[in-house]
Design a protein around this motif. Sequence first.
Motif, PDB file in Angstrom:
ATOM      1  N   PRO A  15      71.289   6.231 -41.158  1.00  0.00           N
ATOM      2  CA  PRO A  15      70.363   5.386 -40.282  1.00  0.00           C
ATOM      3  C   PRO A  15      69.389   5.015 -40.190  1.00  0.00           C
ATOM      4  CG  PRO A  15      70.352   7.696 -39.730  1.00  0.00           C
ATOM      5  CD  PRO A  15      71.316   7.586 -40.797  1.00  0.00           C
ATOM      6  N   THR A  16      69.171   3.626 -39.900  1.00  0.00           N
ATOM      7  CA  THR A  16      67.758   2.926 -39.458  1.00  0.00           C
ATOM      8  C   THR A  16      67.142   4.349 -39.184  1.00  0.00           C
ATOM      9  OG1 THR A  16      68.379   0.936 -39.892  1.00  0.00           O
ATOM     10  CG2 THR A  16      66.701   1.109 -39.212  1.00  0.00           C
ATOM     11  N   PHE A  17      65.834   4.317 -40.175  1.00  0.00           N
ATOM     12  CA  PHE A  17      64.810   5.917 -39.496  1.00  0.00           C
ATOM     13  C   PHE A  17      63.710   4.503 -38.673  1.00  0.00           C
ATOM     14  CE2 PHE A  17      67.521   7.849 -42.846  1.00  0.00           C
ATOM     15  CZ  PHE A  17      67.662   8.883 -41.385  1.00  0.00           C
ATOM     16  N   LYS A  18      63.423   5.386 -37.588  1.00  0.00           N
ATOM     17  CA  LYS A  18      62.262   4.815 -36.903  1.00  0.00           C
ATOM     18  C   LYS A  18      61.126   5.117 -37.861  1.00  0.00           C
ATOM     19  CE  LYS A  18      59.069   3.870 -33.556  1.00  0.00           C
ATOM     20  NZ  LYS A  18      58.484   2.653 -33.455  1.00  0.00           N
ATOM     21  N   LEU A  19      60.964   6.539 -38.108  1.00  0.00           N
ATOM     22  CA  LEU A  19      59.680   7.262 -39.076  1.00  0.00           C
ATOM     23  C   LEU A  19      60.802   7.777 -39.951  1.00  0.00           C
ATOM     24  CD1 LEU A  19      56.701   8.356 -38.667  1.00  0.00           C
ATOM     25  CD2 LEU A  19      57.898  10.101 -37.247  1.00  0.00           C
ATOM     26  N   VAL A  20      59.539   7.733 -40.961  1.00  0.00           N
ATOM     27  CA  VAL A  20      59.744   8.492 -42.054  1.00  0.00           C
ATOM     28  C   VAL A  20      58.589   8.748 -42.720  1.00  0.00           C
ATOM     29  CG1 VAL A  20      60.403   7.964 -44.772  1.00  0.00           C
ATOM     30  CG2 VAL A  20      62.050   6.922 -43.120  1.00  0.00           C
ATOM     31  N   THR A  21      58.530   9.676 -43.105  1.00  0.00           N
ATOM     32  CA  THR A  21      57.469  10.681 -43.783  1.00  0.00           C
ATOM     33  C   THR A  21      57.888  10.928 -45.224  1.00  0.00           C
ATOM     34  OG1 THR A  21      57.095  12.500 -42.783  1.00  0.00           O
ATOM     35  CG2 THR A  21      56.290  10.917 -41.278  1.00  0.00           C
ATOM     36  N   GLY A  22      56.945  11.339 -46.017  1.00  0.00           N
ATOM     37  CA  GLY A  22      57.145  12.291 -47.473  1.00  0.00           C
ATOM     38  C   GLY A  22      55.402  12.369 -47.807  1.00  0.00           C
ATOM     39  N   VAL A  23      55.716  13.879 -48.874  1.00  0.00           N
ATOM     40  CA  VAL A  23      54.868  14.984 -49.058  1.00  0.00           C
ATOM     41  C   VAL A  23      55.462  14.696 -50.560  1.00  0.00           C
ATOM     42  CG1 VAL A  23      53.564  16.933 -49.307  1.00  0.00           C
ATOM     43  CG2 VAL A  23      54.039  15.964 -46.940  1.00  0.00           C
ATOM     44  N   SER A  24      54.329  14.639 -51.790  1.00  0.00           N
ATOM     45  CA  SER A  24      54.552  15.033 -52.884  1.00  0.00           C
ATOM     46  C   SER A  24      55.698  14.180 -53.542  1.00  0.00           C
ATOM     47  CB  SER A  24      54.710  16.068 -52.990  1.00  0.00           C
ATOM     48  OG  SER A  24      54.837  16.518 -54.716  1.00  0.00           O
ATOM     49  N   THR A  25      56.660  14.907 -54.627  1.00  0.00           N
ATOM     50  CA  THR A  25      57.946  13.980 -54.523  1.00  0.00           C
ATOM     51  C   THR A  25      59.060  13.444 -53.290  1.00  0.00           C
ATOM     52  OG1 THR A  25      60.091  14.417 -55.894  1.00  0.00           O
ATOM     53  CG2 THR A  25      59.366  16.355 -54.034  1.00  0.00           C
ATOM     54  N   GLY A  26      59.272  13.930 -52.210  1.00  0.00           N
ATOM     55  CA  GLY A  26      58.937  13.332 -50.997  1.00  0.00           C
ATOM     56  C   GLY A  26      58.375  11.388 -50.552  1.00  0.00           C
ATOM     57  N   SER A  27      57.104  11.864 -51.234  1.00  0.00           N
ATOM     58  CA  SER A  27      56.488  10.037 -51.283  1.00  0.00           C
ATOM     59  C   SER A  27      57.265   9.477 -52.143  1.00  0.00           C
ATOM     60  CB  SER A  27      54.519  10.394 -51.529  1.00  0.00           C
ATOM     61  OG  SER A  27      54.737  10.479 -52.729  1.00  0.00           O
ATOM     62  N   MET A  28      57.662   9.677 -53.605  1.00  0.00           N
ATOM     63  CA  MET A  28      58.588   8.859 -54.002  1.00  0.00           C
ATOM     64  C   MET A  28      59.223   8.760 -53.512  1.00  0.00           C
ATOM     65  SD  MET A  28      57.014   9.210 -57.423  1.00  0.00           S
ATOM     66  CE  MET A  28      57.905   8.878 -58.145  1.00  0.00           C
ATOM     67  N   ILE A  29      60.247   9.836 -52.335  1.00  0.00           N
ATOM     68  CA  ILE A  29      61.813   9.262 -52.182  1.00  0.00           C
ATOM     69  C   ILE A  29      61.587   8.356 -50.887  1.00  0.00           C
ATOM     70  CG2 ILE A  29      63.934  11.118 -50.935  1.00  0.00           C
ATOM     71  CD1 ILE A  29      62.922  12.732 -52.705  1.00  0.00           C
ATOM     72  N   ALA A  30      60.459   8.582 -49.591  1.00  0.00           N
ATOM     73  CA  ALA A  30      59.727   8.171 -48.457  1.00  0.00           C
ATOM     74  C   ALA A  30      60.387   5.969 -48.324  1.00  0.00           C
ATOM     75  CB  ALA A  30      58.883   8.307 -47.588  1.00  0.00           C
ATOM     76  N   PRO A  31      59.522   5.177 -49.363  1.00  0.00           N
ATOM     77  CA  PRO A  31      59.632   4.229 -48.942  1.00  0.00           C
ATOM     78  C   PRO A  31      61.103   3.455 -49.846  1.00  0.00           C
ATOM     79  CG  PRO A  31      57.601   4.962 -50.291  1.00  0.00           C
ATOM     80  CD  PRO A  31      58.848   5.721 -50.360  1.00  0.00           C
ATOM     81  N   PHE A  32      61.644   4.375 -50.377  1.00  0.00           N
ATOM     82  CA  PHE A  32      63.072   3.952 -51.111  1.00  0.00           C
ATOM     83  C   PHE A  32      64.251   4.280 -49.657  1.00  0.00           C
ATOM     84  CE2 PHE A  32      61.532   3.907 -54.590  1.00  0.00           C
ATOM     85  CZ  PHE A  32      61.418   3.125 -55.312  1.00  0.00           C
ATOM     86  N   VAL A  33      64.765   4.824 -48.810  1.00  0.00           N
ATOM     87  CA  VAL A  33      65.580   5.688 -47.317  1.00  0.00           C
ATOM     88  C   VAL A  33      64.364   4.818 -46.773  1.00  0.00           C
ATOM     89  CG1 VAL A  33      64.347   7.578 -47.298  1.00  0.00           C
ATOM     90  CG2 VAL A  33      66.368   7.514 -46.182  1.00  0.00           C
ATOM     91  N   PHE A  34      63.659   4.258 -46.390  1.00  0.00           N
ATOM     92  CA  PHE A  34      62.896   4.067 -45.490  1.00  0.00           C
ATOM     93  C   PHE A  34      63.759   2.644 -44.971  1.00  0.00           C
ATOM     94  CE2 PHE A  34      59.527   1.026 -43.530  1.00  0.00           C
ATOM     95  CZ  PHE A  34      58.812   1.103 -42.546  1.00  0.00           C
ATOM     96  N   LEU A  35      62.927   2.096 -46.604  1.00  0.00           N
ATOM     97  CA  LEU A  35      63.905   0.145 -46.146  1.00  0.00           C
ATOM     98  C   LEU A  35      65.515   0.674 -46.778  1.00  0.00           C
ATOM     99  CD1 LEU A  35      61.662  -1.021 -48.721  1.00  0.00           C
ATOM    100  CD2 LEU A  35      61.686  -1.249 -46.403  1.00  0.00           C
ATOM    101  N   GLY A  36      66.490   0.893 -47.421  1.00  0.00           N
ATOM    102  CA  GLY A  36      68.134   1.869 -47.470  1.00  0.00           C
ATOM    103  C   GLY A  36      67.957   0.066 -48.102  1.00  0.00           C
ATOM    104  N   GLY A  37      69.344  -0.010 -48.186  1.00  0.00           N
ATOM    105  CA  GLY A  37      70.188  -1.063 -48.306  1.00  0.00           C
ATOM    106  C   GLY A  37      69.825  -1.100 -50.421  1.00  0.00           C
ATOM    107  N   PRO A  38      69.775  -2.333 -51.075  1.00  0.00           N
ATOM    108  CA  PRO A  38      69.837  -2.280 -52.382  1.00  0.00           C
ATOM    109  C   PRO A  38      68.593  -0.671 -52.924  1.00  0.00           C
ATOM    110  CG  PRO A  38      69.098  -4.326 -51.480  1.00  0.00           C
ATOM    111  CD  PRO A  38      69.611  -3.608 -50.640  1.00  0.00           C
ATOM    112  N   TYR A  39      67.846  -0.542 -52.437  1.00  0.00           N
ATOM    113  CA  TYR A  39      66.773   0.318 -52.564  1.00  0.00           C
ATOM    114  C   TYR A  39      67.467   2.085 -52.686  1.00  0.00           C
ATOM    115  CZ  TYR A  39      63.014  -3.156 -51.373  1.00  0.00           C
ATOM    116  OH  TYR A  39      62.599  -3.858 -52.095  1.00  0.00           O
TER     117      TYR A  39
END
Length: 448
Positions: free
Chosen positions: A136-160
């Motif tokens: 899905p397209t997420f309304k809210l994405v939060t990340g901690v530690s290695t999760g902060s490395m993942i969060a921007p990419f899943v937030f944007l989706g598509g080619p990311y």
Amino acid sequence: MKFRALTRTGQPGRTRPKRFRRWVLVLLLATCAVLAYRALVGHSGLRAENEAPVPAELADEITVLGIVNARYWAWIDTRGAALVNEWQDSLERERIIAGLDGRLPPANYLSVSGGGGDGAYGAGLICGWSDAGTLPTFKLVTGVSTGSMIAPFVFLGGPYIERLRQIYTTISDKDIRTMRALNGLYGVVFGDAISDTTPLYELISRYVDKQMLADIAAAYDNGRLLMIATASLDQQRPILWNIGPIAASGHPDSLELVRKIILASASIPGVFPPVMIKVEANRQQYQEMNVDAGVVAQMFLYPIDLGLRMNLQTGRFARTRNAYVIRNGRLDPDWASVNRDFLTITGRAIDTMIHYLGYNDILRLYETSKRDNVDYNLAFIETDFLRKKRDVFDPEYMKALFDYAYEKGRRGYAWHKQPPALNLPRHELPSGSAPRPVPDPAAALGRN
């Protein structure tokens, strides 16, 4: 944040990486040396004059780059309605963009935990989810530690998503850190960490670029929120950094700030150096010491008081809401034969403490979701994954973990509707009670 304990090799269970055992030994020896040195000569590791922390009484006045909505206290927002206002403003932007007058469409929230190299699990699950066409397209994405490395990419989706795949299937320990011990024990003892994260900063800078910042700003303008957590050691409080308004500010230092926030979120204290971030309070400049938010919590969704400060269930802002919680780690106990020596016992105790802190975070998010009528969905590394790691960022282990999670995501992950500790067999339930109904996760997926 994940701190691996020391165990005796050759025993049943999941073995520990040998290199990290040596790191722990160096860290503990360095700590003892620091204490001895301070006792003898009074060395206190004072900060430089231009690194003064924000005084405690100004904690609620802290801003960065002049952006008043760039950050919030993550546990309980002592600024009162600040985050409530930001949340409501984001909902209004959704309405304007979609031309909505009535009920808002379903919203999906994602929380990605810390976990070091185990972040390959979350990355693999998300990539498989995306390739299945149901991410899905997420309304809210939060990340901690290695999760902060993942969060921007899943937030944007598509080619990311493809970039996320590249990061977690190609990196190794040398892409994350270099050992300061190579410069001699003196540098370890009197520095601020045993490792240098320059390689990690360079990795972040290759992927977090101006185009990513522009895309985050556009998503924020559409009412979506990306938040990354760090911990302020000065204030002893966790911070939720609101990346959207930072990206949308147009400030020349905004890109550097976002990179430093992600670096700080992944900086395990003692192992990695803290990240000093320039902030303002009461028209004065200060330097705030930021580290991995895992010292407070392994994951966040939104501050626990948000659902108490605003009505999330009825009225103008009511909507169907689904929370997806990815724990980059295992939840089952990790058996080991623990030797009777100081280092082994101490390391094992720390590892056990962090394991159950992460479990408690899962329970906290579950209870908050129940209170706020948010559908709860949990994923974690399960007992059918048997691969053992040789190092914290063992590339072969991470590739196997990524592939394992990818297949689960591609085939349609069977999300857990509650933490395993709450899954009582039917015959053990109190008289007159029944397990909570388990809705079809696919039916809960809405796009907003």
